[in-house]
Design an enzyme around this catalytic site. Structure first.
Site, PDB file in Angstrom:
ATOM      1  N   ASP A  99      80.479 -31.197  35.222  1.00 48.19           N
ATOM      2  CA  ASP A  99      81.458 -31.697  36.176  1.00 48.19           C
ATOM      3  C   ASP A  99      81.868 -30.591  37.148  1.00 48.19           C
ATOM      4  OD1 ASP A  99      83.194 -33.761  37.209  1.00 48.19           O
ATOM      5  OD2 ASP A  99      84.857 -32.816  36.147  1.00 48.19           O
ATOM      6  N   ARG A 146      84.940 -40.237  52.771  1.00 50.23           N
ATOM      7  CA  ARG A 146      85.662 -39.645  51.639  1.00 50.23           C
ATOM      8  C   ARG A 146      84.853 -39.626  50.349  1.00 50.23           C
ATOM      9  NH1 ARG A 146      89.821 -41.813  49.539  1.00 50.23           N
ATOM     10  NH2 ARG A 146      89.347 -43.961  50.023  1.00 50.23           N
ATOM     11  N   LYS A 147      83.561 -39.951  50.412  1.00 50.39           N
ATOM     12  CA  LYS A 147      82.729 -40.025  49.206  1.00 50.39           C
ATOM     13  C   LYS A 147      81.570 -39.034  49.260  1.00 50.39           C
ATOM     14  CE  LYS A 147      83.683 -44.912  48.436  1.00 50.39           C
ATOM     15  NZ  LYS A 147      83.099 -46.254  48.307  1.00 50.39           N
TER      16      LYS A 147
END
Length: 181
Positions: A99, A146-147
């Site tokens: 992550d 925004r992705k």
């Protein structure tokens, strides 16, 4: 933490062929792992502080970017106290470090360089044995508004074994971060 163990681990890390080659590659930029964290943000960070110890993540990883910050390479040592089964690194810990690798390539592509993990899909291919150096690689697949869609994997130092693969979507908040927190 025992200062001698830290010094030895840093020397070992800095003498790995993959680290020496990356430092000599003019196309790569080395950044300080967790250099953006200050004060309580650093003290309360899982991988920068909580897991920093002999038998865990004894020294900060080395982190390299390509010039466009769309790819990253991270070299980190995973110690014997990070296991789910004796001698095998816990899958949740692997998800955590993946992550972070994914975030390193997602954030530069997002507004205000801020985003959160919207989903994280992981495929465990081979067990990761403890007490070894591994390489995490990540890359930006695409970014729209925004992705940011990103992928990362953990491999052996020689690149011949891929242990774990991950794909993720990061989303930047609509409002400034101060309002989110």
């Amino acid at each position: 933490m025992d200062h001698d163990h830290v010094t030895l681990a840093k020397e070992e890390r800095d003498n790995l062929d993959i680290v020496k080659e990356a430092r000599n590659n003019p196309d790569l930029i080395e950044i300080e792992a967790y250099g953006h964290l200050k004060g309580s943000a650093l003290l309360n960070n899982l991988t920068a502080s909580t897991l920093r110890a002999k038998g865990r993540i004894i020294v900060p990883p080395v982190v390299f970017y390509n010039q466009s910050r769309t790819e990253t390479m991270i070299v980190v040592h995973l110690g014997t106290e990070l296991c789910g089964h004796d001698g095998i690194i816990h899958g949740g810990l692997l998800a955590t470090v993946l992550d972070e690798a994914l975030a390193l390539v997602a954030m530069p592509a997002l507004p205000n360089y801020v985003g959160f993990t919207a989903n994280l899909n992981i495929d465990y291919r081979r067990p990761v044995k403890s007490d070894q150096w591994v390489v995490l690689r990540g890359r930006l697949d695409k970014a729209e508004g925004r992705k940011a869609w990103v992928e990362a994997w953990i491999e052996s130092l020689d690149g011949n074994t891929k242990f774990v693969e991950a794909k993720s979507l990061y989303i930047s908040p609509k409002s400034p971060l101060a309002r989110v927190l």
